[in-house]
Scaffold this motif. Structure first.
Motif, mmCIF file in Angstrom:
data_model
loop_
_atom_site.group_PDB
_atom_site.id
_atom_site.type_symbol
_atom_site.label_atom_id
_atom_site.label_comp_id
_atom_site.label_asym_id
_atom_site.label_seq_id
_atom_site.Cartn_x
_atom_site.Cartn_y
_atom_site.Cartn_z
ATOM 1 N N GLY A 19 78.160 69.304 90.568
ATOM 2 C CA GLY A 19 79.332 68.566 90.112
ATOM 3 C C GLY A 19 80.215 68.026 91.222
ATOM 4 O O GLY A 19 81.402 67.755 91.007
ATOM 5 N N TYR A 20 79.661 67.845 92.409
ATOM 6 C CA TYR A 20 80.430 67.337 93.547
ATOM 7 C C TYR A 20 79.794 66.055 94.057
ATOM 8 O O TYR A 20 78.659 65.729 93.730
ATOM 9 C CB TYR A 20 80.484 68.381 94.670
ATOM 10 C CG TYR A 20 81.182 69.649 94.260
ATOM 11 C CD1 TYR A 20 82.558 69.756 94.346
ATOM 12 C CD2 TYR A 20 80.463 70.731 93.751
ATOM 13 C CE1 TYR A 20 83.210 70.915 93.952
ATOM 14 C CE2 TYR A 20 81.110 71.897 93.356
ATOM 15 C CZ TYR A 20 82.476 71.975 93.452
ATOM 16 O OH TYR A 20 83.123 73.109 93.059
ATOM 17 N N THR A 21 80.550 65.346 94.911
ATOM 18 C CA THR A 21 80.043 64.117 95.509
ATOM 19 C C THR A 21 80.097 64.238 97.031
ATOM 20 O O THR A 21 80.647 65.211 97.561
ATOM 21 C CB THR A 21 80.891 62.900 95.095
ATOM 22 O OG1 THR A 21 82.199 63.031 95.692
ATOM 23 C CG2 THR A 21 80.997 62.782 93.589
ATOM 24 N N MET A 22 79.610 63.208 97.699
ATOM 25 C CA MET A 22 79.652 63.187 99.161
ATOM 26 C C MET A 22 81.086 63.115 99.678
ATOM 27 O O MET A 22 81.352 63.463 100.813
ATOM 28 C CB MET A 22 78.843 62.004 99.705
ATOM 29 C CG MET A 22 77.369 62.145 99.428
ATOM 30 S SD MET A 22 76.264 60.845 100.072
ATOM 31 C CE MET A 22 77.283 59.505 100.550
ATOM 32 N N GLU A 23 82.008 62.691 98.842
ATOM 33 C CA GLU A 23 83.407 62.573 99.253
ATOM 34 C C GLU A 23 84.212 63.858 98.999
ATOM 35 O O GLU A 23 85.371 63.955 99.408
ATOM 36 C CB GLU A 23 84.085 61.407 98.522
ATOM 37 C CG GLU A 23 83.601 60.031 98.966
ATOM 38 C CD GLU A 23 82.222 59.669 98.401
ATOM 39 O OE1 GLU A 23 81.893 60.100 97.271
ATOM 40 O OE2 GLU A 23 81.463 58.975 99.101
ATOM 41 N N SER A 24 83.615 64.813 98.338
ATOM 42 C CA SER A 24 84.330 66.043 97.986
ATOM 43 C C SER A 24 84.680 66.865 99.223
ATOM 44 O O SER A 24 83.892 66.963 100.167
ATOM 45 C CB SER A 24 83.471 66.911 97.058
ATOM 46 O OG SER A 24 83.193 66.257 95.850
ATOM 47 N N LEU A 25 85.883 67.436 99.214
ATOM 48 C CA LEU A 25 86.265 68.443 100.198
ATOM 49 C C LEU A 25 86.021 69.791 99.525
ATOM 50 O O LEU A 25 86.612 70.083 98.479
ATOM 51 C CB LEU A 25 87.740 68.313 100.582
ATOM 52 C CG LEU A 25 88.122 67.139 101.454
ATOM 53 C CD1 LEU A 25 89.630 67.101 101.663
ATOM 54 C CD2 LEU A 25 87.416 67.206 102.802
ATOM 55 N N LEU A 26 85.157 70.590 100.098
ATOM 56 C CA LEU A 26 84.770 71.844 99.470
ATOM 57 C C LEU A 26 85.579 73.003 100.015
ATOM 58 O O LEU A 26 85.708 73.175 101.230
ATOM 59 C CB LEU A 26 83.281 72.101 99.696
ATOM 60 C CG LEU A 26 82.332 70.999 99.224
ATOM 61 C CD1 LEU A 26 80.907 71.324 99.620
ATOM 62 C CD2 LEU A 26 82.447 70.780 97.731
ATOM 63 N N LEU A 27 86.091 73.810 99.104
ATOM 64 C CA LEU A 27 86.756 75.055 99.454
ATOM 65 C C LEU A 27 85.741 76.181 99.312
ATOM 66 O O LEU A 27 84.638 75.978 98.792
ATOM 67 C CB LEU A 27 87.953 75.279 98.538
ATOM 68 C CG LEU A 27 88.993 74.158 98.497
ATOM 69 C CD1 LEU A 27 90.060 74.450 97.448
ATOM 70 C CD2 LEU A 27 89.622 73.968 99.865
ATOM 71 N N LEU A 28 86.105 77.371 99.732
ATOM 72 C CA LEU A 28 85.197 78.511 99.638
ATOM 73 C C LEU A 28 84.696 78.710 98.213
ATOM 74 O O LEU A 28 83.495 78.887 97.989
ATOM 75 C CB LEU A 28 85.874 79.789 100.155
ATOM 76 C CG LEU A 28 85.040 81.063 100.036
ATOM 77 C CD1 LEU A 28 83.736 80.950 100.816
ATOM 78 C CD2 LEU A 28 85.853 82.249 100.509
ATOM 79 N N ASP A 29 85.580 78.658 97.228
ATOM 80 C CA ASP A 29 85.170 78.841 95.834
ATOM 81 C C ASP A 29 84.162 77.781 95.391
ATOM 82 O O ASP A 29 83.255 78.063 94.608
ATOM 83 C CB ASP A 29 86.386 78.837 94.899
ATOM 84 C CG ASP A 29 87.223 80.089 95.038
ATOM 85 O OD1 ASP A 29 86.701 81.107 95.553
ATOM 86 O OD2 ASP A 29 88.397 80.067 94.624
ATOM 87 N N ASP A 30 84.305 76.561 95.901
ATOM 88 C CA ASP A 30 83.351 75.499 95.588
ATOM 89 C C ASP A 30 81.969 75.848 96.145
ATOM 90 O O ASP A 30 80.955 75.655 95.476
ATOM 91 C CB ASP A 30 83.814 74.157 96.166
ATOM 92 C CG ASP A 30 85.154 73.705 95.622
ATOM 93 O OD1 ASP A 30 85.392 73.869 94.411
ATOM 94 O OD2 ASP A 30 85.957 73.180 96.418
ATOM 95 N N CYS A 31 81.956 76.362 97.365
ATOM 96 C CA CYS A 31 80.677 76.720 97.987
ATOM 97 C C CYS A 31 80.012 77.872 97.240
ATOM 98 O O CYS A 31 78.788 77.874 97.078
ATOM 99 C CB CYS A 31 80.881 77.068 99.452
ATOM 100 S SG CYS A 31 81.308 75.619 100.446
ATOM 101 N N ILE A 32 80.787 78.812 96.777
ATOM 102 C CA ILE A 32 80.240 79.914 95.974
ATOM 103 C C ILE A 32 79.607 79.353 94.709
ATOM 104 O O ILE A 32 78.495 79.725 94.327
ATOM 105 C CB ILE A 32 81.331 80.958 95.663
ATOM 106 C CG1 ILE A 32 81.745 81.682 96.942
ATOM 107 C CG2 ILE A 32 80.867 81.945 94.581
ATOM 108 C CD1 ILE A 32 82.973 82.551 96.808
#
Length: 178
Positions: free
Chosen positions: A145-158
């Motif tokens: 559910g992310y794109t190349m423009e997304s800034l990922l936080l730790l929770d996103d990476c999990i």
């Protein structure tokens, strides 16, 4: 634990165990301490980047430069915590937190597409083209559910790791030889 040449007391061992959520046994901590003392060539109680690189297993890693930023100046307690991420005893969350720090090149608690791409480039070298890396990474991000423009936080990476079903298994022996 101030000087690397001193002997670990029982309270030092217990302090390190507590710092690492009791995931290392007393025997493993003593073994890691011996290893730490070997790496701490100047006996100051912390490992410098140069001392870290003196071990061939670390110096040949494609991620050695990124790891150096994480290990330079580690005392024994933090050295054990650093190695915990490589242990089979570490939880998936602990492993992801470690990997997140590797990817977070700007140390701003955010990971970008280009941060991940740079690490993938280090890991894959000439085996994959930039286009192949971008396609694989784009697909993994899109599936989560992310794109190349997304800034990922730790929770996103999990979330991404959990959705992708990736396994993160690496074991670091407590008796690394020099």
């Amino acid at each position: 634990m101030g000087s690397a040449s001193s002997v670990l007391s029982q309270s030092d061992i217990e302090e390190v165990q507590e710092h690492c959520n009791n995931l290392f046994t007393e025997e493993e901590i003593v073994s890691l301490y011996q290893r730490f003392c070997q790496l701490d060539g100047n006996g100051k109680g912390f490992i410098s980047a140069d001392e870290f690189l003196s071990h061939p297993d670390f110096s040949i890693s494609p991620l050695s430069e990124r790891l150096l930023m994480m290990v330079d100046g580690l005392n024994f307690k933090d050295f054990v915590a650093f190695l915990l991420a490589f242990s089979a005893k570490a939880s998936m969350k602990q492993k992801i937190e470690f990997v997140f720090k590797v990817y977070d090149s700007e140390h701003n608690d955010k990971v970008t597409f280009s941060d991940i791409l740079e690490v993938l480039r280090d890991l894959t070298g000439p085996i994959m083209s930039d286009e192949q890396r971008e396609a694989v990474l784009s697909q993994v991000l899109q599936e989560a559910g992310y794109t190349m423009e997304s800034l990922l936080l730790l929770d996103d990476c999990i979330k991404i790791v959990n959705k992708s079903g990736l396994k993160m298994e690496v074991e670091v022996s407590t008796s690394l030889s020099m």
